[in-house]
Structure formats: C-alpha cells, structure tokens
Design a protein around this motif. Structure first.
Motif, mmCIF file in Angstrom:
data_model
loop_
_atom_site.group_PDB
_atom_site.id
_atom_site.type_symbol
_atom_site.label_atom_id
_atom_site.label_comp_id
_atom_site.label_asym_id
_atom_site.label_seq_id
_atom_site.Cartn_x
_atom_site.Cartn_y
_atom_site.Cartn_z
ATOM 1 N N ALA A 1 -31.192 -12.353 -42.530
ATOM 2 C CA ALA A 1 -31.470 -13.774 -42.751
ATOM 3 C C ALA A 1 -31.051 -14.592 -41.529
ATOM 4 C CB ALA A 1 -30.737 -14.268 -43.998
ATOM 5 N N GLY A 2 -29.896 -14.277 -40.967
ATOM 6 C CA GLY A 2 -29.440 -14.956 -39.750
ATOM 7 C C GLY A 2 -30.388 -14.739 -38.586
ATOM 8 N N ILE B 1 -33.433 -16.927 -39.219
ATOM 9 C CA ILE B 1 -33.114 -18.332 -38.948
ATOM 10 C C ILE B 1 -33.072 -18.599 -37.449
ATOM 11 C CG2 ILE B 1 -31.304 -20.095 -39.137
ATOM 12 C CD1 ILE B 1 -30.672 -18.843 -41.920
ATOM 13 N N GLN B 2 -32.480 -17.679 -36.711
ATOM 14 C CA GLN B 2 -32.389 -17.826 -35.259
ATOM 15 C C GLN B 2 -33.786 -17.862 -34.631
ATOM 16 O OE1 GLN B 2 -33.077 -15.479 -32.575
ATOM 17 N NE2 GLN B 2 -32.336 -16.945 -31.073
ATOM 18 N N VAL C 1 -36.563 -18.838 -36.009
ATOM 19 C CA VAL C 1 -37.261 -20.076 -36.415
ATOM 20 C C VAL C 1 -36.699 -21.272 -35.649
ATOM 21 C CG1 VAL C 1 -37.623 -21.654 -38.346
ATOM 22 C CG2 VAL C 1 -37.898 -19.203 -38.677
ATOM 23 N N THR C 2 -35.398 -21.274 -35.398
ATOM 24 C CA THR C 2 -34.772 -22.442 -34.778
ATOM 25 C C THR C 2 -34.734 -22.393 -33.256
ATOM 26 O OG1 THR C 2 -32.560 -21.478 -35.007
ATOM 27 C CG2 THR C 2 -33.359 -22.914 -36.797
#
Length: 135
Positions: free
Chosen positions: A126-127, A130-131, A133-134
C-alpha cells in the motif's frame, strides 16, 4: 529464461540466509535496535559478515562490462543525499523498528510465518502504491 533462473536462485539464497541468520525474526531485530534495553548484538555479526561477500562482489563487478544474465548493471545514477533520501531513510528505520521487518525478511516470512508477514507486506505494498501515485 536465464534471468528468471538466476533471480529465483538468488532470491532463494537470500531468503535462506535471512531465515538462517535470524534477520527474519522481528523480535531479534527489535532486540538489536533496543540499544538501551535488552540489546541483542547478534545481528552486528550478521551485517558484518554480509560486508565481506558484498565487498568481493563490488570488486568483481568493476571488472565486468555487463552482468552474466542481463544487458547492463542497474546501479544508482546519483550519489546525492537529498530530502527525499533522508525522509525515506527515516521512514524505513521507523518502520523497521516498529515492525521488526524490512522488505526482504518480510517476503521471506511469508513462507515462515505468513499471517503476521501478510499484514506487513500488505502495508508495504500500500505504501508503494501511495508513493507511485503521489510522486
């Protein structure tokens, strides 16, 4: 096909080394990080012992134009120490201290102790998502 075989053998050797050395045991890792409590120095020897073959590997790598099973070496393109690197190191260290695992041992633990490792690997994935996407 040779790349797949080399990757499978390398990953298996790495996972076996993690399991044998105790690096996949979160309690041992947390004991190593507990400098002011019940400190377990075992992993100092594991990490120190890992430096010997890695030093030899770096010396051998410098003599090769390309790896045996690929077209080029995938080495870091920069040596810059910036905010992103420092923050990533801090996040890694905090996660390692809290969970007692980092990515390699967590994946090895999927075979040794799957339920706790699944929670860690799920959070890790998940991390990573997220990384991506951001960034």
């Amino acid at each position: 096909m040779i790349r797949l075989i080399v990757a499978l053998l390398s990953g298996s050797l790495f996972g076996a080394g993690l399991a044998y050395s105790g690096m996949s045991d979160p309690h041992r890792v947390q004991g190593f990080l507990d400098l002011f409590g019940n400190w377990d120095p075992t992993l100092v020897f594991v990490m120190g012992g890992a430096m010997i073959p890695m030093t030899i590997a770096w010396m051998i790598q410098k003599r090769f134009e390309k790896p045996l099973a690929d077209q080029l070496f995938y080495l870091p393109a920069t040596t810059t120490i910036d905010r992103k690197l420092i923050m990533g190191g801090i996040l890694f260290g905090v996660g390692w201290g809290i969970g007692g695992l980092c990515p390699g041992p967590a994946i090895a633990d999927l075979a040794l102790n799957p339920l706790p490792a699944l929670a860690f690997v799920g959070a890790m994935l998940a991390g990573m998502a997220i990384q991506r996407v951001t960034s």
